[in-house]
Scaffold this motif. Structure first.
Motif, PDB file in Angstrom:
ATOM      1  N   PHE A 158       0.819  -1.215   0.000  1.00 33.48           N
ATOM      2  CA  PHE A 158       0.000   0.000   0.000  1.00 33.48           C
ATOM      3  C   PHE A 158       0.851   1.262   0.000  1.00 33.48           C
ATOM      4  N   GLU A 159       2.030   1.193   0.603  1.00 30.65           N
ATOM      5  CA  GLU A 159       2.929   2.355   0.491  1.00 30.65           C
ATOM      6  C   GLU A 159       3.326   2.561  -0.974  1.00 30.65           C
TER       7      GLU A 159
ATOM      8  N   LEU B 110       1.534   1.668  -3.585  1.00 32.43           N
ATOM      9  CA  LEU B 110       0.344   2.154  -4.311  1.00 32.43           C
ATOM     10  C   LEU B 110       0.134   3.644  -4.091  1.00 32.43           C
ATOM     11  N   LEU B 111       0.277   4.092  -2.836  1.00 38.36           N
ATOM     12  CA  LEU B 111       0.056   5.513  -2.547  1.00 38.36           C
ATOM     13  C   LEU B 111       1.140   6.390  -3.173  1.00 38.36           C
ATOM     14  N   LYS B 112       2.340   5.835  -3.299  1.00 37.23           N
ATOM     15  CA  LYS B 112       3.392   6.590  -3.991  1.00 37.23           C
ATOM     16  C   LYS B 112       3.068   6.702  -5.487  1.00 37.23           C
TER      17      LYS B 112
ATOM     18  N   ALA C 294       0.201   6.633  -6.803  1.00 34.31           N
ATOM     19  CA  ALA C 294      -1.000   7.461  -6.980  1.00 34.31           C
ATOM     20  C   ALA C 294      -0.649   8.929  -7.219  1.00 34.31           C
ATOM     21  N   GLU C 295       0.557   9.321  -6.825  1.00 35.77           N
ATOM     22  CA  GLU C 295       0.984  10.708  -7.065  1.00 35.77           C
ATOM     23  C   GLU C 295       1.142  11.014  -8.556  1.00 35.77           C
TER      24      GLU C 295
ATOM     25  N   LEU D 210      -4.022   6.379  -9.539  1.00 32.27           N
ATOM     26  CA  LEU D 210      -4.834   6.286  -8.325  1.00 32.27           C
ATOM     27  C   LEU D 210      -5.961   5.278  -8.523  1.00 32.27           C
ATOM     28  N   GLU D 211      -6.597   5.325  -9.680  1.00 36.30           N
ATOM     29  CA  GLU D 211      -7.676   4.381  -9.960  1.00 36.30           C
ATOM     30  C   GLU D 211      -7.132   2.942 -10.005  1.00 36.30           C
TER      31      GLU D 211
ATOM     32  N   ALA E 208      -4.596   1.825  -8.376  1.00 32.47           N
ATOM     33  CA  ALA E 208      -4.322   1.467  -6.980  1.00 32.47           C
ATOM     34  C   ALA E 208      -5.608   1.058  -6.264  1.00 32.47           C
ATOM     35  N   ARG E 209      -6.696   1.796  -6.544  1.00 34.42           N
ATOM     36  CA  ARG E 209      -7.981   1.471  -5.902  1.00 34.42           C
ATOM     37  C   ARG E 209      -8.504   0.117  -6.363  1.00 34.42           C
TER      38      ARG E 209
ATOM     39  N   ALA F 231      -6.502  -2.415  -4.351  1.00 36.10           N
ATOM     40  CA  ALA F 231      -6.897  -2.404  -2.936  1.00 36.10           C
ATOM     41  C   ALA F 231      -8.217  -3.144  -2.741  1.00 36.10           C
TER      42      ALA F 231
END
Lengths: 276, 276
Positions: free
Chosen positions: A122-123, A125-127, A129-130, A136-137, A139-140, A143
């Protein structure tokens, strides 16, 4: 390039990327990073990252540029294997021909290694997402597949239905959640990143997941512990389960053709051949 | 409004929000959502969400509008408690006066309930990240605190150093990772969202986490199982540990004053009083 060569191109790229990532970990205590690395670098087919890379490649995207998302896929898959193997769950002593994580590091460290890999994914994915809304989509999508509407639900169902009378609807739930979501995710993510037809790629992923699980059940028949599991052979009988695998493979091949992805068509055929 | 009334305003808002969220879960099998809900709605001080809300409030932001991030904080904290209580880790039969998750649902379900809550928290974070770069950055702060550079490392260290000779540097690592990161995160997240001084809010959070852990160690002295844990009382002796707690509380109060957050100054005093 043959199918096998192409598969290895994607797989070996993933291996190298994962190795490099682990080398950059600055995680203490040492036993935490060591136990995470042990399972993450234990080889395997790397089928989820391969699906992701192959779909990006078929869509004309720079597949090597999305290595972080592929690594997140594999970290999530590896965490789920570590936790599934625990004595309280499937109690498997071996994984990919090596002692499972808890046999080497003990149960407590294995639980934490799984937690660590999930958090690390998840770290990543959030990176990623930038980079923007498509990442971001993507990554979602991953998740969602990893969570309580995906593999966690699948594993919970697997536990629950090993001891009770269960039928086709339970089997389909298990297939969809335990395998389907994490086969669907890499293809939906790739389509999302490369502006492909997300529903069609998703459908291919779901069907391929079912094919994979059907052939797994066919391969595993008679194996130790099989009597406690809900399988297609139990629900449908051997002949019908084989028929279903064949028609599912045909559907996968037709979808891969429509998607312009001959490598993925070959992969579906390869998976079907496992059942023989 | 008194300090206690203000605390309850934040806390009860969180309780209602978490209850409402659980009601909207459409998770199968039922035992998965039930075991997640059992621990998430078991009460407790909700100190991490309270810190988050109070910091947003002090910064003049709409704290109720950030409920999803607060819920993610509490889901991550709850998952870590469920896994920490497992027989292979701390082997605690009770949590907040109720049987711990694995005593009610069994070890396998407890492991999956923890995995489910962690995954759900990240689904919340990735949804919030759609609001823009400040929310994405807040999500990244929490993910980092939750992971292998935060509470997973802290729990791993706690296991490792229970049996070996360990000193001050190990104690400080434990404090920073097991408690500090998840106290720092809500304050850094709030500062990030409301354009506050992130380093200063972070420093307050870190010191408050250390104060919390110091007073915990002082409270727990002589409790069952304490001999197996690395505590401030063991490392420093009782008198020095009490001194450290007092000076840490003073620093927290001074920082809260500088940050214009009288509620958080009162909270630091309240935490210090626990040790008496």
């Amino acid at each position: 390039m043959t199918f096998a060569e192409q598969y290895d191109t994607y797989r070996l790229f993933m291996e190298e990327d994962l190795k490099a990532r682990c080398q950059h970990w600055d995680v203490s205590p040492e036993i935490l990073s060591e136990s995470m690395r042990y399972s993450l670098l234990a080889g395997g087919k790397r089928i989820r990252p391969v699906l992701f890379f192959a779909a990006l490649d078929a869509l004309g995207a720079d597949w090597k540029g999305e290595a972080a998302l592929a690594a997140a896929l594999e970290c999530i898959h590896t965490y789920s294997l570590i936790h599934d193997d625990l004595p309280a769950l499937d109690n498997d002593d071996f994984r990919r021909g090596k002692p499972s994580n808890h046999k080497v590091y003990g149960e407590a460290n294995a639980i934490l290694a799984g937690d660590g890999l999930l958090s690390y994914a998840f770290e990543l994915l959030l990176k990623e997402a930038e980079k923007g809304s498509a990442h971001l989509e993507a990554a979602r999508i991953l998740a969602h597949a990893a969570g309580v509407y995906g593999i966690v639900a699948g594993q919970s169902a697997d536990l629950l239905w090993s001891d009770v009378k269960a039928g086709e609807s339970e089997l389909l739930f298990l297939y969809a959640n335990k395998t389907g979501r994490m086969f669907r995710a890499p293809l939906a993510m790739a389509a999302c990143l490369a502006k492909g037809d997300v529903p069609l790629w998703s459908r291919f992923g779901e069907r391929l997941g079912i094919l994979f699980q059907l052939t797994d059940d066919l391969l595993d028949r008679g194996a130790a512990g099989e009597e406690k599991r809900l399988t297609a052979v139990k629900v449908y009988g051997l002949a019908r389960a084989e028929e279903l695998a064949s028609s599912c493979a045909q559907e996968c091949c037709a979808l891969a053709q429509r998607l312009g992805a001959p490598f993925l068509r070959d992969l579906a055929e390869e998976i079907e051949r496992r059942k023989a």
